[in-house]
Design a protein around this motif. Structure first.
Motif, PDB file in Angstrom:
ATOM      1  N   GLU A 517       0.875  -1.167   0.000  1.00  0.00           N
ATOM      2  CA  GLU A 517       0.000   0.000   0.000  1.00  0.00           C
ATOM      3  C   GLU A 517       0.909   1.212   0.000  1.00  0.00           C
ATOM      4  O   GLU A 517       1.798   1.336   0.839  1.00  0.00           O
ATOM      5  CB  GLU A 517      -0.911  -0.019   1.231  1.00  0.00           C
ATOM      6  CG  GLU A 517      -1.913   1.100   1.176  1.00  0.00           C
ATOM      7  CD  GLU A 517      -3.109   0.857   2.071  1.00  0.00           C
ATOM      8  OE1 GLU A 517      -3.478  -0.314   2.273  1.00  0.00           O
ATOM      9  OE2 GLU A 517      -3.646   1.843   2.592  1.00  0.00           O
ATOM     10  N   SER A 518       0.681   2.075  -0.961  1.00  0.00           N
ATOM     11  CA  SER A 518       1.598   3.202  -1.123  1.00  0.00           C
ATOM     12  C   SER A 518       0.847   4.504  -0.966  1.00  0.00           C
ATOM     13  O   SER A 518      -0.322   4.623  -1.335  1.00  0.00           O
ATOM     14  CB  SER A 518       2.238   3.119  -2.504  1.00  0.00           C
ATOM     15  OG  SER A 518       2.733   4.372  -2.878  1.00  0.00           O
ATOM     16  N   LYS A 519       1.520   5.484  -0.382  1.00  0.00           N
ATOM     17  CA  LYS A 519       0.953   6.828  -0.343  1.00  0.00           C
ATOM     18  C   LYS A 519       1.748   7.759  -1.226  1.00  0.00           C
ATOM     19  O   LYS A 519       1.728   8.965  -1.057  1.00  0.00           O
ATOM     20  CB  LYS A 519       0.963   7.339   1.093  1.00  0.00           C
ATOM     21  CG  LYS A 519      -0.001   6.605   1.985  1.00  0.00           C
ATOM     22  CD  LYS A 519      -0.590   7.509   3.032  1.00  0.00           C
ATOM     23  CE  LYS A 519      -1.893   6.921   3.516  1.00  0.00           C
ATOM     24  NZ  LYS A 519      -2.426   7.600   4.679  1.00  0.00           N
ATOM     25  N   GLY A 520       2.513   7.178  -2.129  1.00  0.00           N
ATOM     26  CA  GLY A 520       3.291   7.992  -3.048  1.00  0.00           C
ATOM     27  C   GLY A 520       4.671   8.340  -2.529  1.00  0.00           C
ATOM     28  O   GLY A 520       5.360   9.158  -3.131  1.00  0.00           O
ATOM     29  N   ASP A 521       5.063   7.752  -1.410  1.00  0.00           N
ATOM     30  CA  ASP A 521       6.381   8.059  -0.854  1.00  0.00           C
ATOM     31  C   ASP A 521       7.431   7.105  -1.404  1.00  0.00           C
ATOM     32  O   ASP A 521       7.132   6.197  -2.157  1.00  0.00           O
ATOM     33  CB  ASP A 521       6.356   7.922   0.670  1.00  0.00           C
ATOM     34  CG  ASP A 521       5.405   8.898   1.280  1.00  0.00           C
ATOM     35  OD1 ASP A 521       5.214   9.961   0.662  1.00  0.00           O
ATOM     36  OD2 ASP A 521       4.837   8.601   2.351  1.00  0.00           O
ATOM     37  N   LYS A 522       8.642   7.304  -0.895  1.00  0.00           N
ATOM     38  CA  LYS A 522       9.702   6.406  -1.350  1.00  0.00           C
ATOM     39  C   LYS A 522       9.810   5.165  -0.479  1.00  0.00           C
ATOM     40  O   LYS A 522      10.648   4.313  -0.708  1.00  0.00           O
ATOM     41  CB  LYS A 522      11.034   7.145  -1.442  1.00  0.00           C
ATOM     42  CG  LYS A 522      11.516   7.828  -0.180  1.00  0.00           C
ATOM     43  CD  LYS A 522      12.795   8.582  -0.513  1.00  0.00           C
ATOM     44  CE  LYS A 522      13.553   9.073   0.681  1.00  0.00           C
ATOM     45  NZ  LYS A 522      12.871   9.974   1.572  1.00  0.00           N
ATOM     46  N   SER A 523       8.959   5.063   0.525  1.00  0.00           N
ATOM     47  CA  SER A 523       8.898   3.792   1.255  1.00  0.00           C
ATOM     48  C   SER A 523       7.450   3.337   1.328  1.00  0.00           C
ATOM     49  O   SER A 523       6.533   4.151   1.258  1.00  0.00           O
ATOM     50  CB  SER A 523       9.500   3.932   2.653  1.00  0.00           C
ATOM     51  OG  SER A 523       9.230   5.177   3.179  1.00  0.00           O
ATOM     52  N   PRO A 524       7.242   2.050   1.443  1.00  0.00           N
ATOM     53  CA  PRO A 524       5.859   1.554   1.441  1.00  0.00           C
ATOM     54  C   PRO A 524       5.124   1.975   2.714  1.00  0.00           C
ATOM     55  O   PRO A 524       5.721   2.036   3.787  1.00  0.00           O
ATOM     56  CB  PRO A 524       6.025   0.039   1.383  1.00  0.00           C
ATOM     57  CG  PRO A 524       7.406  -0.238   1.863  1.00  0.00           C
ATOM     58  CD  PRO A 524       8.225   0.962   1.551  1.00  0.00           C
ATOM     59  N   TYR A 525       3.837   2.257   2.573  1.00  0.00           N
ATOM     60  CA  TYR A 525       3.039   2.580   3.748  1.00  0.00           C
ATOM     61  C   TYR A 525       2.718   1.305   4.502  1.00  0.00           C
ATOM     62  O   TYR A 525       2.722   1.260   5.716  1.00  0.00           O
ATOM     63  CB  TYR A 525       1.756   3.277   3.312  1.00  0.00           C
ATOM     64  CG  TYR A 525       0.930   3.798   4.462  1.00  0.00           C
ATOM     65  CD1 TYR A 525       1.371   4.885   5.202  1.00  0.00           C
ATOM     66  CD2 TYR A 525      -0.275   3.206   4.796  1.00  0.00           C
ATOM     67  CE1 TYR A 525       0.628   5.357   6.260  1.00  0.00           C
ATOM     68  CE2 TYR A 525      -1.021   3.674   5.857  1.00  0.00           C
ATOM     69  CZ  TYR A 525      -0.569   4.753   6.578  1.00  0.00           C
ATOM     70  OH  TYR A 525      -1.293   5.212   7.640  1.00  0.00           O
ATOM     71  N   ARG A 526       2.439   0.261   3.750  1.00  0.00           N
ATOM     72  CA  ARG A 526       2.236  -1.052   4.346  1.00  0.00           C
ATOM     73  C   ARG A 526       2.743  -2.075   3.357  1.00  0.00           C
ATOM     74  O   ARG A 526       2.448  -1.998   2.162  1.00  0.00           O
ATOM     75  CB  ARG A 526       0.744  -1.295   4.611  1.00  0.00           C
ATOM     76  CG  ARG A 526       0.407  -2.737   4.980  1.00  0.00           C
ATOM     77  CD  ARG A 526       0.665  -3.006   6.438  1.00  0.00           C
ATOM     78  NE  ARG A 526       0.043  -4.252   6.885  1.00  0.00           N
ATOM     79  CZ  ARG A 526       0.731  -5.353   7.213  1.00  0.00           C
ATOM     80  NH1 ARG A 526       2.040  -5.374   7.096  1.00  0.00           N
ATOM     81  NH2 ARG A 526       0.111  -6.430   7.645  1.00  0.00           N
ATOM     82  N   LEU A 527       3.545  -2.988   3.850  1.00  0.00           N
ATOM     83  CA  LEU A 527       4.057  -4.058   2.999  1.00  0.00           C
ATOM     84  C   LEU A 527       3.688  -5.363   3.672  1.00  0.00           C
ATOM     85  O   LEU A 527       4.000  -5.559   4.840  1.00  0.00           O
ATOM     86  CB  LEU A 527       5.575  -3.918   2.890  1.00  0.00           C
ATOM     87  CG  LEU A 527       6.316  -4.936   2.046  1.00  0.00           C
ATOM     88  CD1 LEU A 527       5.872  -4.861   0.612  1.00  0.00           C
ATOM     89  CD2 LEU A 527       7.806  -4.679   2.113  1.00  0.00           C
TER      90      LEU A 527
END
Ligand code: SF4
Lengths: 568, 209
Positions: A517-527
């Protein structure tokens, strides 16, 4: 490649065409709909993007039941918890119909962070029981009607829920060196008529059960797994697996890492499926970003995945033999495994932890010797499989200890979600390489090995036969590795578009999936990783019931789990 | 000064000889009786060539340990092949793999169950420092926080050769130990220190209550 993508796209469309995913469900009016701001629509939607249907908690069970009973969604692929902070806690259900391969994706969001309640689906799918315990452990979401709402991985005296974004995990949980408390009772949260929740105690074992502990330090549990086994004489009445001795919090620490950094941890989950795990994560990221990798990469990845599968199955053979007392066979297996490790080492630089796939391709081109070595290996391995059969398969003791032992029916494996060889031994066609071909699997001929007996012997034979199939796949590809880039040029900082993405591959022991789940950042919001091993441990109770205690070793060996992959 | 000889590896080729020499010095600080010393040597020769490891593998490094036991690397050449499943029969515990906080008390318990003299070899980044997972909430950052470690073998996973090299370093330690009359363990047992802190903590809590 484009064909391959199309196929995935089709299956996605098929998924969204199910009634389950009808747009604008009334429930969407609830705060559940308060999703992150509408994603800046990418030019082309990612092929692996999920569009879950929002369902209210109150209606969730009815909806799941309808899908299960009427739409034949008999396989609960994955159940993921997500902490959306101000938007509440979400649970994502991924269902699949094993005959038509239709998929349905549901999402239920609860806003009450103090006492989040979601109805349990444990009565519909057996595996839901375990998945829900995991979500409870990580997020504190209580599943009403779940018969056994205990923590799954953490100690029972753990404070807080580690995956919540606001949890002060380190502060609340210093290193505890006291022996772990293991309670004999469990709690069920029952929703009463007037909407209240009552906690009901259940005993885990009966009054007169004789309970012994196997593990966590036991040579035949393949790592640190702990079984509490209730016995009647020598027969097993019930098994209660205690997990989490190697829970490393991979999913949580990934949330603080950049995407390329998260790759490193996949190899260490199921280290006998290192290539495939990393393949899945790379594929998920690539598809979400809309990156197409070259044909060369697809073929290299396929060959590597298959080599890894052979490696894993040889290790399975060796360990099973060792556990059953055949030390010679163990040495034979490892002799051949070293050959694969040599091939890996030349190209990847590592023996076990390979770190080979990367976003957009592979780390380095194949070694000049690669093709030659692989070609030498294929006939060599074919010959040696025969040797395995000669020294071990025909052995009377082994036959007696495995035939008819730990039988699992097709319904059981589906309900427990046991993919991979264990499922195929019971007649469930679940090989993702056939169902939804990815990478280069659509251009090779191979058989999906299945059996119908469902016993330990079938599970053993499946894996030896799969080695031959894998050799066959490699044989077809090794001579025509296409020219091309071994790695696409990627931006230095990798960001994923906003959304939920899911990709999966056929790992060494089943379907290994990656949910981002991504919020558009460079790290995953939830993996979240769909573990291949968790269902395999969950099924142990069913498989071992009424068998002898000594058969636990055979059954555990043949379902073939790897513990760090279970605990993640 | 007494130096242990390891066949085929000259003394100079070992890494970190300073630490080793310091250890030897410490062990010999009190001086020793000639006859007792000779007996010691004999026993140490036997012990160092038949170290029995406990099979203790929690994750990836354990698979490499299996490879070391198998035909190509053949740990039996050095007398380590008798892996024991019970800590009571083992001389050395090879900590192969990540130790989580849930596993920590179990590891400590296993260590306590082993009979003296006992040794610990921390294998792989995970057991040395937490390795790739050292930021995790559920991973112990180094087993030396709970048990005293004799030899560290870095790597992720270490190559089989490093395993063997680490075991030879351990042999060197065993070979210079005094067997009669004295105790050898010089490292502080981290657990004891920790236990004191905890006791204090409990005491404080009780006082507050
Ligand atoms: S050091 Fe590396 S290989 Fe060893 S257990 Fe840790 S992650 Fe696995």
């Amino acid at each position: 490649m484009s064909e391959d993508l199309n196929k995935t796209a089709q299956s996605q469309q098929a998924a969204s065409a199910t009634p389950a995913a009808k747009p604008a469900a009334p429930a969407a009016a609830k705060p559940a709909a308060a999703r992150p701001a509408t994603p800046a629509a990418p030019a082309k939607p990612a092929v692996n993007e999920m569009k879950p249907k929002q369902v209210e908690a109150a209606k969730l069970h009815d909806e799941l039941k309808r899908l299960h009973d009427q739409e034949g969604m008999d396989f609960l692929l994955s159940l993921t918890g997500v902490d959306r902070e101000d938007d509440g806690l979400a649970v994502v259900y991924q269902l699949e119909n094993t005959t038509t391969l239709k998929q349905a994706i549901l999402e239920c969001v609860v806003t009450d962070r103090e006492n989040p309640l979601v109805p349990s689906a444990a009565d519909l799918w057996n595996i839901a029981c375990t998945y829900e315990r995991e979500v409870y452990d990580f997020y504190g979401i209580k599943f009403t009607g779940h018969p056994d709402m205990r923590r799954l991985f953490m100690r029972e005296d753990w404070v807080g829920y580690p995956f919540r974004k606001d949890d002060e995990t380190e502060k609340n949980n210093p290193l505890r060196m006291t022996n772990e408390p293991l309670s004999d009772t469990t709690t069920e949260y029952v929703l009463t008529e007037d909407g209240k929740v009552e906690a009901v105690e259940h005993a885990i074992f009966q009054e007169d059960d004789y309970v012994i502990n196997i593990g966590p330090q036991h040579p035949s549990t393949h790592g640190v797994l702990h079984f509490r086994v209730a016995l009647e004489g020598e027969r097993i009445r019930k098994i209660d697996p205690v997990l989490g001795y190697i829970h490393r919090g991979v999913e949580k620490i990934s949330e603080k890492m950049t995407y390329p950094q998260t790759l490193a941890l996949t190899d260490r989950l199921d280290y006998l499926g290192a290539m495939q795990n990393r393949h899945a994560l790379c594929m998920c990221i690539e598809q979400a970003m809309g990156v197409e990798v070259s044909d060369r990469v697809q073929v290299i990845r396929t060959i590597m995945d298959e080599l890894q599968r052979i490696d894993s199955h040889i290790l399975f053979f060796s360990c099973l033999c060792q556990d059953l007392g055949a030390t010679t066979a163990f040495l034979y297996g490892f002799r051949d495994r070293e050959k694969i490790l040599d091939i890996f080492e030349e190209t990847c630089g590592g023996r076990l932890i390979l770190n080979y796939n990367t976003i957009g391709g592979v780390m380095a081109d194949i070694h000049p010797n690669f093709v030659k070595r692989v070609k030498e290996f294929i006939p060599y391995m074919r010959k040696n499989i025969q040797e395995y059969h000669d020294i071990f398969t025909g052995n009377v003791i082994f036959q007696n200890r495995s035939k008819g032992v730990g039988v699992l029916s097709k319904e059981q494996v589906i309900s427990f979600g046991c993919t991979g060889g264990t499922g195929r031994a019971s007649g469930w066609h679940n090989d993702l390489r056939k169902l939804r071909p990815y990478a280069a699997y659509d251009r090779v001929q191979f058989n999906e090995v299945t059996r119908t007996e469902g016993d330990s012997f079938a599970r053993y034979m499946i894996r030896l036969d799969e080695i031959l199939e894998s050799l066959h796949i490699i044989e077809q590809l090794i001579d025509n590795i296409p020219e091309g880039n071994f790695r696409e040029k990627m931006k230095p900082i990798i960001k994923l578009p906003v959304g939920q993405f899911y990709s999966e591959v056929e790992g060494s022991r089943g379907r290994f999936g990656v949910y981002i789940e991504s919020k558009g950042d460079k790290s995953p919001y939830r993996l979240h990783y769909r573990s291949t091993g968790l269902p395999l441990v969950a099924v142990m109770d069913t498989a071992c019931k009424d068998n002898m205690i000594a058969d636990l070793i055979t059954i555990g060996g043949t379902v073939d789990y790897v513990v760090p992959d279970i605990d993640r | 000064m007494k130096r242990a000889k390891i066949k085929s590896i000259p003394y100079e080729e070992f890494k970190d000889n300073e630490t080793y020499e310091k250890l030897v010095e410490e062990l010999n600080a009190g001086g020793a009786n000639v006859i007792v010393k000779k007996l010691d040597d004999l026993i140490d020769w036997g012990r160092s060539n038949s170290l029995w490891p406990l099979t203790f593998a929690t994750s990836c490094c354990g698979i490499e340990f299996m490879a070391v036991c198998a035909a190509r690397y053949d740990i039996a050449r050095f007398g380590f092949e008798v892996t024991r499943n019970s800590p009571r029969q083992a001389d050395v515990i090879l900590v192969c793999g990540t130790i989580t906080t849930k596993m920590a008390p179990v590891l400590r318990c296993l260590y306590d169950q082993m009979a003296d003299p006992k040794y610990v070899v921390a294998i792989g980044g995970c057991s040395i420092s937490g390795g790739p997972f050292n930021k995790s909430y559920h991973v112990l950052n180094g087993v030396d926080k709970i048990i005293p470690v004799d030899v560290y073998v870095p790597g992720c996973p270490p190559r089989p050769e490093s395993f063997l090299y680490g075991m030879m370093q351990l042999q060197r330690i065993v070979k210079v130990e005094n067997f009669f009359g004295t105790t050898n363990r010089k490292e502080k047992d981290p657990y004891k220190v920790e236990a004191e802190i905890k006791e204090e903590h409990i005491y404080n809590q009780e006082e507050q209550a």
